[in-house]
Design a protein around this motif. Structure first.
Motif, PDB file in Angstrom:
ATOM      1  N   GLY A  37       8.387  67.879  62.770  1.00 29.26           N
ATOM      2  CA  GLY A  37       7.628  68.771  63.654  1.00 29.26           C
ATOM      3  C   GLY A  37       6.142  68.483  63.527  1.00 29.26           C
ATOM      4  N   ARG A  38       5.438  68.622  64.657  1.00 24.96           N
ATOM      5  CA  ARG A  38       4.005  68.305  64.652  1.00 24.96           C
ATOM      6  C   ARG A  38       3.175  69.551  64.924  1.00 24.96           C
ATOM      7  N   GLY A  39       2.114  69.713  64.143  1.00 31.31           N
ATOM      8  CA  GLY A  39       1.147  70.769  64.406  1.00 31.31           C
ATOM      9  C   GLY A  39      -0.088  70.174  65.055  1.00 31.31           C
ATOM     10  N   ARG A  40      -1.097  70.989  65.280  1.00 33.87           N
ATOM     11  CA  ARG A  40      -2.340  70.472  65.838  1.00 33.87           C
ATOM     12  C   ARG A  40      -3.073  69.652  64.780  1.00 33.87           C
ATOM     13  N   HIS A  41      -4.013  68.844  65.230  1.00 39.44           N
ATOM     14  CA  HIS A  41      -4.823  67.987  64.361  1.00 39.44           C
ATOM     15  C   HIS A  41      -3.953  67.061  63.510  1.00 39.44           C
ATOM     16  N   LYS A 100      -1.896  85.875  57.178  1.00 38.64           N
ATOM     17  CA  LYS A 100      -1.069  84.670  56.971  1.00 38.64           C
ATOM     18  C   LYS A 100      -0.564  84.147  58.312  1.00 38.64           C
ATOM     19  N   LYS A 101      -0.405  82.832  58.384  1.00 34.81           N
ATOM     20  CA  LYS A 101       0.067  82.230  59.631  1.00 34.81           C
ATOM     21  C   LYS A 101       1.589  82.357  59.732  1.00 34.81           C
ATOM     22  N   VAL A 102       2.048  82.900  60.849  1.00 38.71           N
ATOM     23  CA  VAL A 102       3.492  83.058  61.070  1.00 38.71           C
ATOM     24  C   VAL A 102       3.957  82.284  62.303  1.00 38.71           C
TER      25      VAL A 102
HETATM   26  C1  BTN Z   1      -0.081  74.384  64.984  1.00 36.67           C
HETATM   27  O1  BTN Z   1      -0.271  75.534  64.596  1.00 36.67           O
HETATM   28  O2  BTN Z   1      -0.667  73.437  64.446  1.00 36.67           O
HETATM   29  C2  BTN Z   1       0.889  74.141  66.113  1.00 36.67           C
HETATM   30  C3  BTN Z   1       2.295  74.125  65.644  1.00 36.67           C
HETATM   31  C4  BTN Z   1       3.293  73.870  66.770  1.00 36.67           C
HETATM   32  C5  BTN Z   1       4.699  73.719  66.253  1.00 36.67           C
HETATM   33  C6  BTN Z   1       5.700  73.616  67.367  1.00 36.67           C
HETATM   34  S1  BTN Z   1       7.374  73.768  66.829  1.00 36.67           S
HETATM   35  C7  BTN Z   1       7.963  73.272  68.402  1.00 36.67           C
HETATM   36  C8  BTN Z   1       7.046  72.161  68.864  1.00 36.67           C
HETATM   37  N1  BTN Z   1       7.485  70.883  68.346  1.00 36.67           N
HETATM   38  C9  BTN Z   1       6.606  70.338  67.507  1.00 36.67           C
HETATM   39  O3  BTN Z   1       6.750  69.251  66.919  1.00 36.67           O
HETATM   40  N2  BTN Z   1       5.547  71.140  67.381  1.00 36.67           N
HETATM   41  C10 BTN Z   1       5.680  72.336  68.191  1.00 36.67           C
END
Ligand code: BTN
Length: 222
Positions: A37-41, A100-102
């Protein structure tokens, strides 16, 4: 609308981008588990079984800088309605409870489309990160991920197509860390968080001088 349910995938965000590039439109992809899974940055996003991990396509619709703010407002409201707890938004669109981040949101532009990716720590019992938490851990409540997902997608479409100008007001009402000292990545230092501007930028104060921040993120100083 095409609904795609996967048991396991690297990232619903990557999968959606490929779908879009192959010509598919009007879809939503969710996966029980994401391996990568990918987040920002460029950050990694932990996505084990129990959370809600999904992506869908939207028209950019000239919403401009307020696009991500608007999506955050929708997701916050949905979480607050379901969990009946004080859910806040950390600029630009992190979902926060008790500091906290949810949950997190990523919006990636692909041509004239945007892939919106949303991750919510709904039915997870724990997370391996000290700045994060889960809704289940905080409220003890289990939810139906599919109902929340469909409601969020529906409301995102509505808010963007109506160009609802209340989003800035709504963000302000629930903004996390207002008046607190935070580390602002774009400035590389600690400043006081004041507000967001009408175009969704962050307003901070340092020695009585105000700055407008257009990108990056903020982290609460302990
Ligand atoms: C962040 O806060 O950095 C963003 C997070 C986003 C996560 C979601 S989970 C579904 C979708 N697939 C991913 O790989 N990332 C987003």
């Amino acid at each position: 609308m095409k609904v795609i349910h996967l048991a396991k995938i690297d990232s619903t965000q990557n999968y959606s981008k490929e779908l879009l590039l192959s010509g598919e439109r009007d879809f939503i992809v969710y996966s029980d588990i994401q391996n990568s899974g990918r987040g920002r940055h460029g950050r990694k996003w932990e996505a084990p079984n129990g959370g809600l991990w999904f992506s869908f396509d939207m028209d950019y619709n000239d919403y401009g800088e307020l696009f991500t703010i608007a999506i955050g407002v929708v997701v916050r409201e949905e979480c607050a309605n379901n969990y009946k707890c004080d859910v806040k938004l950390k600029w630009p669109n992190d979902i926060i409870v008790n500091d906290k981040k949810v949950g997190g949101i990523i919006c990636e532009k692909v041509g004239e489309k945007v892939i919106v990716g949303i991750g919510l720590n709904t039915n997870l019992e724990k997370v391996n990160c000290e700045n994060s938490d889960t809704f289940f851990n905080i409220t003890g409540k289990r939810v139906d991920n599919n109902i929340i997902m469909e409601s969020i997608r529906q409301k995102c479409k509505e808010i963007i197509y109506k160009k609802n100008i209340d989003v800035v007001k709504k963000f302000r009402e629930h903004m996390a860390f207002k008046g607190k000292k935070c580390f602002v990545s774009a400035l590389g230092k600690e400043v006081e968080i004041l507000d967001i501007g009408d175009n969704g930028y962050l307003v901070v104060k340092e020695n009585e001088k105000k700055h407008e921040i257009f990108m990056g993120e903020i982290n609460l100083c302990i």
